[in-house]
Design an enzyme around this catalytic site. Sequence first.
Site, PDB file in Angstrom:
ATOM      1  N   GLU A 436       0.819  -1.219   0.000  1.00 32.00           N
ATOM      2  CA  GLU A 436       0.000   0.000   0.000  1.00 32.00           C
ATOM      3  C   GLU A 436       0.852   1.269   0.000  1.00 32.00           C
ATOM      4  O   GLU A 436       0.329   2.366   0.060  1.00 32.00           O
ATOM      5  CB  GLU A 436      -0.986  -0.005   1.169  1.00 32.00           C
ATOM      6  N   ASP A 460      -4.653   3.219   0.552  1.00 32.03           N
ATOM      7  CA  ASP A 460      -3.417   3.946   0.824  1.00 32.03           C
ATOM      8  C   ASP A 460      -2.529   4.007  -0.407  1.00 32.03           C
ATOM      9  O   ASP A 460      -1.836   5.006  -0.619  1.00 32.03           O
ATOM     10  CB  ASP A 460      -2.660   3.296   1.993  1.00 32.03           C
ATOM     11  N   CYS A 507      -7.412  -5.752  -0.892  1.00 29.46           N
ATOM     12  CA  CYS A 507      -8.378  -5.525   0.192  1.00 29.46           C
ATOM     13  C   CYS A 507      -8.755  -4.049   0.336  1.00 29.46           C
ATOM     14  O   CYS A 507      -9.452  -3.677   1.267  1.00 29.46           O
ATOM     15  CB  CYS A 507      -7.855  -6.079   1.510  1.00 29.46           C
TER      16      CYS A 507
HETATM   17  C1  PEP Z   1      -5.947   0.089   2.221  1.00 30.88           C
HETATM   18  O1  PEP Z   1      -5.159   1.003   2.496  1.00 30.88           O
HETATM   19  O2  PEP Z   1      -6.378  -0.128   1.074  1.00 30.88           O
HETATM   20  C2  PEP Z   1      -6.451  -0.784   3.283  1.00 30.88           C
HETATM   21  C3  PEP Z   1      -7.206  -1.818   3.010  1.00 30.88           C
HETATM   22  O3  PEP Z   1      -6.148  -0.431   4.577  1.00 30.88           O
HETATM   23  P1  PEP Z   1      -6.909   0.730   5.371  1.00 30.88           P
HETATM   24  O4  PEP Z   1      -8.047   1.206   4.517  1.00 30.88           O
HETATM   25  O5  PEP Z   1      -7.373   0.159   6.642  1.00 30.88           O
HETATM   26  O6  PEP Z   1      -5.842   1.746   5.534  1.00 30.88           O
HETATM   27 MG    MG Z   2      -4.193   0.989   4.412  1.00 34.24          MG
END
Ligand code: PEP
Ligand code: MG
Length: 583
Positions: A436, A460, A507
Amino acid sequence: MLALHGKGVSNGIAIGRAYVLKRERLKIPEYVVPAPFVEDEVSRFLAAVESTRQELADIRSHIPPDAPVEAASFLDTHLLILNDTMVSEAPIKDIRANQWNAEFALKTQSDRLVAVFEAMEDPYLRNKKTDVAQVVERVLRNLLNPDEREDEPIPDDLNGRVVVANDLAPADAVALKNKGIAAFITNLGGPISHTAILSRSLGIPAIVAVHGATRFIDNDEELIVDGKRGILFVASDRAVVAEYEKRAHKIERLQRELEALRTSEAVSRDGIAVQLLANIELPEDMAGVHQALASGIGLYRTEFLFMNRKTPPDEEEQFAAYVKVILELPGRPVTIRTLDLGADKRADIDLPTASANPALGLRAVRLCLQEVALFKVQLRAILRASAFGSVRLMVPMLSNLDEIARVVELVREVQEELRRNGIDFDPDMPIGGMIEVPAAAVAADLFAAHLDFLSIGTNDLIQYTLAIDRVDDTVNYLYDPLHPSVLRLITMTIDAAVTQGIPVAMCGEMAGDARYTRLLLGLGLREFSMHPSAILEIKKIVRESSVADLKRSAVQVMAARDFRSLQALVDRMNGDGDSTAAD
Ligand code: PEP
Ligand code: MG
């Protein structure tokens, strides 16, 4: 009737009464300003008045052109009040004559004005006292330091209410979820802020970046929230309410149609099997996971266990929270992400997370490697939980290989301690990493060589690649999962994992957004992890797709020479009769 526009971040329609959350009660300091500093105090007051003037002008400039005239006239009234000598000059006299501090001088003058309005016969003029109080509050906020503001507690009974707030932290969204709210609206915020993500996974319609919402909307007003289009109706007439009730029924009908796919396999027309996993924040989110019959958990955001409390959960509490989820999904993978606190995910526990640029600071694995004692408690809880099912440990925000080495070293240390104490754990628990940060995507082959699986965190990855703060509504318009740089980083990550022979998932929010499913399938992605409410919609697309065809189209997308043709190619992949449109 008034229609306000913002960014719809969670689909669905809600009709309910407003609850306007005034997050801060102002504590007005009162002190004597030493004589040599009186003129500085006057300047401080004038600067706050000027900032307020700019804020009001800014809100006014964001009113959509088709908004009713009341919207603008409301702001004009506030600007007139601010410019009135009773507000902008009278306090200066008190600062000079009595050596009062600016806040106290303004508050005293405001109390005098409110008393005058209250004594008026004309109900219209009497009501103007609210406008005066609102303008004064705005100036006071500009005068006060953030630590002189005090949060008002969220009331308990918000069942069916539409919460309207300036902004909501992820911790607030969790608290509001438990109070049964029907929807929420915020003045600020962006589509991939953690608060917006939560609204989707909780199935709560939400609109962010509705500039001035807390000013236009009064407590108890009837609101219609259209979370898909990002439109909010205030004091709607009967015809609009009827139309939205019809739409809400239509959405329910479409959802029932999708539920028929619950037990069908996520396999494409040409026989490619796809894993559709769920993202969860808390064990309570499991209802949605069962409802969608997810293949497992692709992202358990454990940091939510640390919010809305003053001390971190101990090993037993964490262990219980992990095991609860694992036992509910026998035979299915549960990917537990280690603590990703920092940036917009703040907790009340005492941790060194604040910095000038929190998204670039001590966040996620960086914080854990600094707070090793806290991290080891979590690792122990996860390792102990691994004895009860198919647990995968996932590390967020990796940006260099040393972080992997250090995490692996700590995992081995904890394993050794557990072994010595005769406590069970899975010695083969896979350790994966989130890709990320652009640095990790560019060198994904190196990261893949040291990890058991990868998961692409597009939220991110997009934030850091395009240099747009995910919670800043002023740069939301630049958020673009189809930006060629983002697509190249995604492709590099998928290819690196495939070459290394390890699984790769996505994700981030992009994985649950039907506009990108076909492209991602074409780019080779086979594991999608998303908010549970999106799973059936994505399954439908998988089942209707020929991956071989999508691969050919994806090659064209990646070869596009400009943004517009790239978008057109993706639109073509999605087809005219895009069956994903839920409304
Ligand atoms: C992302 O950054 O895509 C991620 C799944 O983590 P979060 O949204 O919790 O930062
Ligand atoms: Mg993230």
